[in-house]
Write a protein that holds these residues in place. Structure first.
Motif, PDB file in Angstrom:
ATOM      1  N   LEU A  12       0.827  -1.210   0.000  1.00 39.17           N
ATOM      2  CA  LEU A  12       0.000   0.000   0.000  1.00 39.17           C
ATOM      3  C   LEU A  12       0.860   1.259   0.000  1.00 39.17           C
ATOM      4  N   ALA A  13       1.971   1.195   0.723  1.00 41.08           N
ATOM      5  CA  ALA A  13       2.825   2.386   0.808  1.00 41.08           C
ATOM      6  C   ALA A  13       3.550   2.650  -0.507  1.00 41.08           C
ATOM      7  N   ALA A  14       3.890   1.587  -1.238  1.00 47.81           N
ATOM      8  CA  ALA A  14       4.760   1.756  -2.410  1.00 47.81           C
ATOM      9  C   ALA A  14       4.003   1.833  -3.734  1.00 47.81           C
ATOM     10  N   TYR A  15       2.872   1.132  -3.836  1.00 49.69           N
ATOM     11  CA  TYR A  15       2.316   0.951  -5.182  1.00 49.69           C
ATOM     12  C   TYR A  15       1.880   2.259  -5.814  1.00 49.69           C
ATOM     13  N   THR A  16       1.505   3.246  -4.999  1.00 50.42           N
ATOM     14  CA  THR A  16       1.039   4.506  -5.569  1.00 50.42           C
ATOM     15  C   THR A  16       2.152   5.176  -6.379  1.00 50.42           C
ATOM     16  N   GLY A  17       3.398   4.986  -5.945  1.00 50.42           N
ATOM     17  CA  GLY A  17       4.513   5.530  -6.716  1.00 50.42           C
ATOM     18  C   GLY A  17       4.675   4.793  -8.038  1.00 50.42           C
ATOM     19  N   VAL A  18       4.526   3.467  -7.995  1.00 53.44           N
ATOM     20  CA  VAL A  18       4.657   2.671  -9.220  1.00 53.44           C
ATOM     21  C   VAL A  18       3.495   2.989 -10.169  1.00 53.44           C
ATOM     22  N   LEU A  19       2.333   3.244  -9.576  1.00 53.59           N
ATOM     23  CA  LEU A  19       1.180   3.632 -10.395  1.00 53.59           C
ATOM     24  C   LEU A  19       1.511   4.881 -11.220  1.00 53.59           C
ATOM     25  N   GLY A  23       8.233   4.568  -6.595  1.00 52.38           N
ATOM     26  CA  GLY A  23       7.660   3.594  -5.661  1.00 52.38           C
ATOM     27  C   GLY A  23       8.541   3.449  -4.425  1.00 52.38           C
ATOM     28  N   ALA A  24       9.850   3.347  -4.652  1.00 53.14           N
ATOM     29  CA  ALA A  24      10.791   3.211  -3.536  1.00 53.14           C
ATOM     30  C   ALA A  24      10.722   4.437  -2.629  1.00 53.14           C
ATOM     31  N   LEU A  25      10.647   5.614  -3.254  1.00 50.44           N
ATOM     32  CA  LEU A  25      10.593   6.860  -2.478  1.00 50.44           C
ATOM     33  C   LEU A  25       9.303   6.922  -1.650  1.00 50.44           C
ATOM     34  N   PHE A  26       8.175   6.586  -2.262  1.00 51.59           N
ATOM     35  CA  PHE A  26       6.910   6.608  -1.531  1.00 51.59           C
ATOM     36  C   PHE A  26       6.945   5.599  -0.384  1.00 51.59           C
ATOM     37  N   LEU A  29      15.386  10.469  -2.733  1.00 51.31           N
ATOM     38  CA  LEU A  29      14.906  11.716  -3.335  1.00 51.31           C
ATOM     39  C   LEU A  29      16.017  12.352  -4.179  1.00 51.31           C
ATOM     40  N   VAL A  30      17.224  12.383  -3.628  1.00 49.72           N
ATOM     41  CA  VAL A  30      18.356  12.942  -4.369  1.00 49.72           C
ATOM     42  C   VAL A  30      18.586  12.125  -5.640  1.00 49.72           C
ATOM     43  N   ALA A  31      18.596  10.802  -5.496  1.00 51.07           N
ATOM     44  CA  ALA A  31      18.828   9.938  -6.656  1.00 51.07           C
ATOM     45  C   ALA A  31      17.738  10.151  -7.710  1.00 51.07           C
ATOM     46  N   LEU A  32      16.509  10.270  -7.260  1.00 53.56           N
ATOM     47  CA  LEU A  32      15.386  10.443  -8.194  1.00 53.56           C
ATOM     48  C   LEU A  32      15.537  11.737  -8.984  1.00 53.56           C
ATOM     49  N   VAL A  33      15.830  12.822  -8.279  1.00 52.78           N
ATOM     50  CA  VAL A  33      15.963  14.114  -8.962  1.00 52.78           C
ATOM     51  C   VAL A  33      17.147  14.081  -9.930  1.00 52.78           C
ATOM     52  N   LEU A  34      18.262  13.474  -9.510  1.00 54.32           N
ATOM     53  CA  LEU A  34      19.424  13.386 -10.402  1.00 54.32           C
ATOM     54  C   LEU A  34      19.091  12.554 -11.636  1.00 54.32           C
ATOM     55  N   ASP A  50      10.332  -1.167 -11.576  1.00 53.89           N
ATOM     56  CA  ASP A  50       9.855  -0.234 -10.552  1.00 53.89           C
ATOM     57  C   ASP A  50       9.405  -0.979  -9.303  1.00 53.89           C
ATOM     58  N   ALA A  51       8.718  -2.103  -9.521  1.00 51.55           N
ATOM     59  CA  ALA A  51       8.256  -2.889  -8.377  1.00 51.55           C
ATOM     60  C   ALA A  51       9.456  -3.457  -7.631  1.00 51.55           C
ATOM     61  N   GLY A  52      10.471  -3.905  -8.379  1.00 52.25           N
ATOM     62  CA  GLY A  52      11.671  -4.453  -7.756  1.00 52.25           C
ATOM     63  C   GLY A  52      12.391  -3.416  -6.904  1.00 52.25           C
ATOM     64  N   LEU A  53      12.507  -2.212  -7.434  1.00 51.81           N
ATOM     65  CA  LEU A  53      13.166  -1.147  -6.674  1.00 51.81           C
ATOM     66  C   LEU A  53      12.377  -0.823  -5.409  1.00 51.81           C
ATOM     67  N   SER A  54      11.046  -0.853  -5.521  1.00 52.53           N
ATOM     68  CA  SER A  54      10.226  -0.603  -4.327  1.00 52.53           C
ATOM     69  C   SER A  54      10.448  -1.697  -3.292  1.00 52.53           C
ATOM     70  N   ALA A  55      10.528  -2.943  -3.767  1.00 53.86           N
ATOM     71  CA  ALA A  55      10.757  -4.055  -2.839  1.00 53.86           C
ATOM     72  C   ALA A  55      12.117  -3.893  -2.169  1.00 53.86           C
ATOM     73  N   GLY A  56      13.099  -3.437  -2.953  1.00 48.95           N
ATOM     74  CA  GLY A  56      14.418  -3.196  -2.386  1.00 48.95           C
ATOM     75  C   GLY A  56      14.357  -2.178  -1.256  1.00 48.95           C
ATOM     76  N   ALA A  57      13.632  -1.094  -1.503  1.00 47.54           N
ATOM     77  CA  ALA A  57      13.501  -0.066  -0.467  1.00 47.54           C
ATOM     78  C   ALA A  57      12.784  -0.628   0.749  1.00 47.54           C
ATOM     79  N   ALA A  58      11.782  -1.485   0.511  1.00 47.27           N
ATOM     80  CA  ALA A  58      11.040  -2.075   1.623  1.00 47.27           C
ATOM     81  C   ALA A  58      11.974  -2.924   2.490  1.00 47.27           C
TER      82      ALA A  58
END
Ligand code: SF4
Ligand code: SF4
Lengths: 280, 260
Positions: free
Chosen positions: A130-137, A153-156, A201-206, B229-237
């Motif tokens: 739930l926390a991540a999928y909105t970013g992937v969306l 997704g990772a950032l969210f 966030l830094v990585a994303l912006v870069l 993207d899903a993989g990167l999110s899982a990594g962060a998790a």
């Protein structure tokens, strides 16, 4: 020339509260399963946050569609690898898990707590989702900014973790809960989540390069730099290094409460800036 | 599956009469819209929920610095790999037996995810019905063996309707013809089934680079990076989760921070 989906405040609040609900829940599950006796208090607060928030999330999604019966069309089928479809299902499934954990937190018997821990072990996967999928969306659309944001997704997720912990800390503080050493644990986990969030966030912006301009320059520069980066991340990170004296748990809690408010503001601004600037 | 249908829009034949726009509106009973000043003879900036064929008027200077027009009747591309269709969570967007892409109004719930996922900005939200609209490929005509309304109307045959394979062959022939006449800048857009999005079922002959017409040079399916993207999110998790485990762990947690 692409067209913006006209997502507005309902979606921004949904993304924000969904992140908190997911984050508070999986952090609660970790405190419950890996922590000690005192940390059960933390876990309980986390479950009590997750359940009502995910209910509000469902309402926000329905409001955004404009007609409640239409939400059913969303859950009549499940399209795998489709964030919108999986997300609608996840709200429901996660809702059930957070309800169960909140219910099991009402009693004190050891069996109940053991059951709660086990339920949370499974439920936390949906919390992460739930926390991540909105970013992937967002990152799987054709919109400029979003489409190139591989780390959204990772950032969210990291933001969900830090806002989830922040809301646990804030509510515990106002409840006057006697968390003792759990304060420092909460703080440690939150500091780490914020470091990860800032790095992402830094990585994303870069990685976005010039396509990040609508976010980092122009009318969204102030909420982005001033609100999210400085107030929402740098200041709370600085506060986390303020060392309380021995036995000053209450002051430690107070500092953390202030930091938590800032973290929550930052978490909201993250969704706000990303959704609004992405649809310019 | 029936043989794939297509439309070939040859912009070199377009005279900008907008008969296609009107025919589309008449057949599909779409309201007229208030014209917008776009800086050109073009009367609206883009597709809307009520404008499914959209004639673009692009003003350019030629080599002799004389003004020249690029005209193009744009439409939903009925992509073979369609971002809108992939995005739709309800199954409202579906592929017809003719290979085109259509939206079932009863099933659409108005979430607008498809709007965000079309690389060409075609699908549009209808604030009246709370659902989304776009070109249907005149499914109610084509299923009865009739041409699309726009192709039927076009007085110069700039818009042609037919089987995809036949039209693709025709498009290539026309391109060779133009190249032989010295119109070197002519290109085909979306005709190649091995090209971007697996080919477009509404493809075009253009007289300049796609960007000049407001089309992406290399449109891609927005859902392609989902696994990454899903993989990167899982990594962060995992990272954030491990940090929290270290922080909350009873024994050995010490005060050694959460870096894992
Ligand atoms: S052009 Fe856009 S609306 Fe048409 S089929 Fe392709 S993705 Fe869908
Ligand atoms: S708005 Fe309708 S057609 Fe578009 S993705 Fe949502 S349900 Fe599908």
């Amino acid at each position: 020339m692409v067209r913006a989906p006209e997502w507005g405040m309902y979606i921004i609040w949904y993304f924000f509260l969904g992140g908190i609900a997911g984050g508070a829940y999986f952090m609660a599950a970790i405190a419950d399963n890996f922590g000690g006796r005192r940390d059960r208090e933390v876990a309980k607060v986390g479950y009590f946050i997750a359940f009502p928030l995910v209910m509000i999330c469902g309402v926000l999604l329905i409001l955004d569609l404009g007609m409640s019966s239409r939400f059913l069309n969303m859950v009549k089928i499940l399209k795998f690898w489709n964030p919108m479809s999986l997300g609608a299902w996840a709200v429901g499934v996660f809702g059930a898990f957070s309800f169960a954990c909140a219910l099991l937190s009402l009693g004190v018997s050891e069996e109940r707590l053991a059951l709660r821990r086990n339920v949370a072990k499974v439920g936390s996967w949906f919390g992460f989702f739930l926390a991540a999928y909105t970013g992937v969306l967002l990152s799987n659309t054709a919109q400029p900014i979003w489409r190139d944001a591989r780390l959204m997704g990772a950032l969210f997720l990291a933001s969900g973790a830090s806002t989830g912990l922040a809301s646990i800390a804030l509510i515990s503080y106002f409840k006057g809960a006697n968390l003792g050493e759990s304060w420092s644990k909460l703080k440690k986990a939150d500091t780490f989540a914020m470091v990860v969030e800032l790095a992402l966030l830094v990585a994303l912006v870069l990685m976005l390069g010039p396509s990040a301009n609508p976010i980092i320059k122009g009318s969204f520069a102030l909420p982005f730099w001033g609100g999210l980066v400085v107030l929402g991340l740098v200041v709370p990170l600085g506060l986390s290094f303020v060392k309380p004296g021995d036995g000053k748990e209450r002051t430690a809690g107070g500092t953390m409460a202030i930091a938590s408010v800032l973290i929550l503001i930052g978490g909201f601004l993250l969704r706000y800036v990303v959704i609004m600037a992405g649809q310019l | 599956m029936a043989r794939t249908l297509a439309m070939f829009t040859d912009t070199s034949l377009c005279i900008g009469c907008r008969a296609c726009e009107v025919a589309c509106k008449q057949w599909n009973q779409l309201e007229a819209e208030t014209p917008h000043w776009t800086g050109s003879y073009q009367t609206s900036p883009h597709f809307t929920d009520k404008t499914w064929r959209h004639v673009k008027f692009i003003e350019k200077k030629d080599e002799r610095n004389e003004p020249k027009w690029l005209l193009m009747s744009d439409v939903c591309k009925h992509c073979n790999q369609a971002g809108c269709l992939e995005a739709c969570p309800t199954g409202a967007i579906y592929r017809t037996p003719f290979g085109t892409v259509d939206i079932s109004q009863d099933i659409c719930n108005g979430c607008r995810y498809c709007v965000s996922a079309c690389p060409f900005g075609v699908v549009a939200f209808n604030h009246g019905t709370g659902r989304v609209n776009k070109c249907t490929f005149c499914v109610d005509r084509t299923s009865e063996g009739m041409k699309t309304a726009c192709a039927k109307t076009c007085p110069t045959d700039s818009i042609e309707f037919g089987y995809r394979d036949e039209l693709a062959a025709k498009a290539k022939k026309r391109l060779a013809e133009l190249h032989a006449k010295g119109v070197k800048e002519a290109i085909l857009y979306g005709e190649d089934e091995n090209g971007p999005l697996g080919g477009l079922n509404a493809f075009f002959l253009l007289l300049d680079k796609p960007e000049v017409y407001g089309l992406p040079a290399e449109p891609t399916l927005p859902q392609k990076p989902i696994v990454k993207d899903a993989g990167l999110s899982a990594g962060a998790a995992i990272l954030v989760g491990l940090g929290a485990i270290v922080a909350f762990r009873e024994r050995g947690g010490g005060d050694r921070g959460g870096e894992e």
